[in-house]
Design an enzyme around this catalytic site. Structure first.
Site, PDB file in Angstrom:
ATOM      1  N   GLY A  59       0.801  -1.214   0.000  1.00 32.50           N
ATOM      2  CA  GLY A  59       0.000   0.000   0.000  1.00 32.50           C
ATOM      3  C   GLY A  59       0.838   1.270   0.000  1.00 32.50           C
ATOM      4  CD  GLU A  64       6.801   7.970  -3.383  1.00 32.86           C
ATOM      5  OE1 GLU A  64       7.457   8.731  -4.141  1.00 32.86           O
ATOM      6  OE2 GLU A  64       6.529   8.265  -2.210  1.00 32.86           O
TER       7      GLU A  64
END
Length: 149
Positions: A59, A64
Site C-alpha cells: 500500500g 507513493e
C-alpha cells in the site's frame, strides 16, 4: 492535453528505478487533474519479499505513486510551473483506504484532483484503480522546498 512519456516524467521527478512509480501520464488539465499509469510486473523488486507466494503491491507504494502523480500535477499547474527546480515533499496522508489488492499483470491507474493551495501546502484528492475498480484512495498534502544537494 497530450500524454507525457517516461522521459518527460523523469524531467519532473527526481525518482529513478526502483522508486519511479509512474510509466506515463495519459491525460491532464493543469491545475485541475492528472491521470497516470503504472504497469505492474512480476519483476517489481518489492514482490521478492511481499509476498513471494502471493505477490501484492504494498500500500505504501500505491500511496507513493499517488504522491508522484500529485507532484507532476503541481508542476504542470500555473502556480507550480515556476518550481521545476524544486521538490514536492509529501507532508500528510489523510483518509487512506485500501480496498483491493494489486498484483503482477495489473495496470494501476492513478487519478489525482487538485483541491487547495494554502500557505505552501497543496492538497490533492487521489484514487487508484485497476480495470476501473477502485483499489485505494487518499487525500495527500505536499509542500514545495529547495532541492538539497
Amino acid at each position: 492535453m497530450p500524454e507525457l512519456d517516461i522521459e518527460q516524467i523523469k524531467k519532473a521527478l527526481p525518482h529513478r528505478y526502483p522508486m519511479l512509480l509512474l510509466d506515463k501520464v495519459t491525460d491532464y488539465e493543469p491545475g485541475v487533474f492528472i491521470r497516470a499509469v503504472k504497469n505492474i510486473t512480476v519483476n517489481e523488486p518489492f514482490f521478492q519479499g511481499h509476498f513471494p507466494q502471493r505477490p501484492i503491491m504494498p500500500g505504501v507504494f500505491i500511496i507513493e505513486a499517488m504522491a508522484q502523480a500529485s507532484a507532476v500535477l503541481g508542476l504542470l499547474s500555473d502556480e507550480g510551473s515556476r518550481h521545476w527546480d524544486k521538490l514536492y515533499y509529501l507532508v500528510g496522508v489523510d483518509k487512506a483506504r485500501f480496498r483491493k489488492t494489486v498484483g503482477p499483470g495489473d495496470q494501476l491507474v492513478v487519478e489525482v484532483k487538485f483541491v487547495t493551495l494554502r500557505r505552501n501546502i497543496w492538497r490533492f484528492s487521489c484514487a487508484a484503480k485497476v480495470n476501473d475498480t477502485l483499489v485505494a484512495d487518499a487525500d495527500l498534502l505536499t509542500t514545495i522546498a529547495d532541492r538539497e544537494t
